[in-house]
Design a protein around this motif. Structure first.
Motif, mmCIF file in Angstrom:
data_model
loop_
_atom_site.group_PDB
_atom_site.id
_atom_site.type_symbol
_atom_site.label_atom_id
_atom_site.label_comp_id
_atom_site.label_asym_id
_atom_site.label_seq_id
_atom_site.Cartn_x
_atom_site.Cartn_y
_atom_site.Cartn_z
ATOM 1 N N LEU A 84 6.853 -60.729 0.289
ATOM 2 C CA LEU A 84 5.762 -59.866 -0.186
ATOM 3 C C LEU A 84 5.784 -58.523 0.539
ATOM 4 O O LEU A 84 5.571 -57.474 -0.074
ATOM 5 C CB LEU A 84 4.403 -60.536 0.055
ATOM 6 N N ALA B 109 8.490 -47.141 -1.979
ATOM 7 C CA ALA B 109 9.671 -46.273 -2.105
ATOM 8 C C ALA B 109 9.845 -45.824 -3.559
ATOM 9 O O ALA B 109 10.088 -44.649 -3.829
ATOM 10 C CB ALA B 109 10.914 -47.008 -1.609
ATOM 11 N N ARG B 110 9.678 -46.755 -4.513
ATOM 12 C CA ARG B 110 9.860 -46.386 -5.926
ATOM 13 C C ARG B 110 8.759 -45.428 -6.380
ATOM 14 O O ARG B 110 9.038 -44.415 -7.026
ATOM 15 C CB ARG B 110 9.848 -47.638 -6.813
ATOM 16 N N VAL B 111 7.504 -45.762 -6.052
ATOM 17 C CA VAL B 111 6.381 -44.941 -6.513
ATOM 18 C C VAL B 111 6.459 -43.528 -5.926
ATOM 19 O O VAL B 111 6.155 -42.546 -6.614
ATOM 20 C CB VAL B 111 5.041 -45.635 -6.177
ATOM 21 N N THR C 185 11.088 -42.194 -2.802
ATOM 22 C CA THR C 185 11.737 -41.994 -1.503
ATOM 23 C C THR C 185 12.740 -43.132 -1.303
ATOM 24 O O THR C 185 12.827 -44.042 -2.133
ATOM 25 C CB THR C 185 10.710 -42.011 -0.351
ATOM 26 N N GLU C 186 13.461 -43.083 -0.202
ATOM 27 C CA GLU C 186 14.412 -44.147 0.105
ATOM 28 C C GLU C 186 13.700 -45.260 0.867
ATOM 29 O O GLU C 186 12.666 -45.034 1.498
ATOM 30 C CB GLU C 186 15.577 -43.606 0.943
ATOM 31 N N HIS C 187 14.268 -46.463 0.819
ATOM 32 C CA HIS C 187 13.759 -47.557 1.629
ATOM 33 C C HIS C 187 13.855 -47.194 3.101
ATOM 34 O O HIS C 187 14.787 -46.513 3.496
ATOM 35 C CB HIS C 187 14.614 -48.815 1.421
ATOM 36 N N ASP D 153 9.421 -51.765 -1.003
ATOM 37 C CA ASP D 153 10.208 -51.351 -2.164
ATOM 38 C C ASP D 153 9.330 -50.605 -3.175
ATOM 39 O O ASP D 153 9.732 -49.563 -3.714
ATOM 40 C CB ASP D 153 10.835 -52.596 -2.820
ATOM 41 N N LEU D 154 8.125 -51.131 -3.418
ATOM 42 C CA LEU D 154 7.222 -50.508 -4.389
ATOM 43 C C LEU D 154 6.824 -49.106 -3.927
ATOM 44 O O LEU D 154 6.824 -48.153 -4.724
ATOM 45 C CB LEU D 154 5.989 -51.389 -4.595
#
Lengths: 222, 222
Positions: free
Chosen positions: A204, A213-215, A218-220, A210-211
């Motif tokens: 979780l 970073a996507r939103v 940006t990078e992880h 990850d979420l």
């Protein structure tokens, strides 16, 4: 895996738990002359109750158990909280206030002083930790569908996320995106994933990073 | 803006509306000899009821109004659905089945035959349209927190999103991301944003396109 939720005493009034909670807060604020030792006593009872929830779940919190854990008489617990529902609501309120203080003035990255994306990452991990520790309390106090998004604690947290998103994603609709991020941390979803699907908390947390970073595109983090 | 929800007759059984709904589906499937004209009659009543919901909200759906709209006697409506709750549950079930059929075998991009990101975009816009049209029905039938994520219609839709995400985002945790996308389309959230915050549907649709683009790390459609 499937886990039944323990019974939770619902308040008898038509007002939901959150109204009760605000009422309680209001009452305390109306008592500026609450003696310092009484306030310390109250905090000690709530800390004892919080430990019981963490160790045994909400079902393990009885007036007797709290009195024993805090080394006071049972009468003191009843005088302070009225009944078990009052105690559990005060407990959620107490936890909410500690968390809000950490966001507003605690050390970074949860508190101010870190870049917004780092603060978002820290916020989600702290929320997931809280949700897992206090899952039963949060679920039991969940408002009805019509009031779920207008309850005061949720509004504060969602506003905090929207503020960070406005800085991190100036080209995005930070209001709508903030609802999406908050939904990932929703107590009912965390319950479903951890208790009903057996998703480990580490997955979780990784999913949150990850979420974010996507939103924020940006990078992880490393 | 704040909108009170109209009263909705809750079923008396301990089973939630969704179980009732599955029960109803099961009953119909157990009646292969249901005469063709009876099936057509039932579909006609449901289409009439759906029009009434779209025009007047769930509160406008009474047994009498449906009978009048479908030009049949009131007794026919009672014989077919039992009571108003039965009618409203059958209505949701009917809408759910039509939508599932469109996803499984309808024309692209909602149905098969389009790239996964395009299908995700179309899915969200269709879900938002449904949520706005059937908001009161969906809210009234919302399962409790413990059952919200295990109810059959939701499981199907979430699985559909996870399938598309596995193709569109092979490096992501498609299970967790699918919950995030579904949360954006949640009836309680759509109700809050449209009815309580006055967010226009066009902004919700634009927010969905933006969210899909961020989650799949693709560009916005032109």
């Amino acid at each position: 895996m499937s886990a039944a939720l323990p019974p939770f005493p619902k308040p008898q009034e038509t007002d939901g738990p959150t109204e009760l909670l605000q009422l309680r807060t209001g009452t305390d604020e109306d008592e500026p002359c609450l003696r310092a030792d009484a306030a310390r006593n109250r905090a000690r009872l709530l800390e004892a109750a919080a430990r019981l929830v963490a160790e045994h779940g909400a079902a393990g919190v009885t007036m007797e158990a709290v009195a024993t854990a805090a080394s006071v008489g049972k009468g003191t617990v009843f005088r302070r909280f009225g009944d078990r529902t009052g105690l559990l609501m005060a407990l959620l309120d107490h936890s909410e206030k500690k968390f809000q203080a950490a966001l507003l003035s605690g050390p970074p990255p949860l508190g101010p002083g870190a870049p917004p994306v780092e603060r978002l990452r820290a916020f989600g991990c702290a929320m997931l930790r809280r949700s897992i520790d206090e899952l039963e309390l949060q679920l039991a106090a969940e408002p009805s569908a019509e009031r779920r998004y207008t309850a005061a604690p949720r509004r504060f947290l969602r506003g905090h996320v929207a503020l960070l998103l406005r800085q991190a994603v100036p080209d995005g609709d930070s209001e709508l995106l903030s609802h999406t991020l908050m939904a990932y941390l929703d107590a009912a979803l965390v319950h479903h994933l951890t208790e009903q699907c057996g998703v480990p908390p580490a997955r979780l947390r990784a999913g949150w990073q990850d979420l974010v970073a996507r939103v924020t595109r940006t990078e992880h983090p490393a």
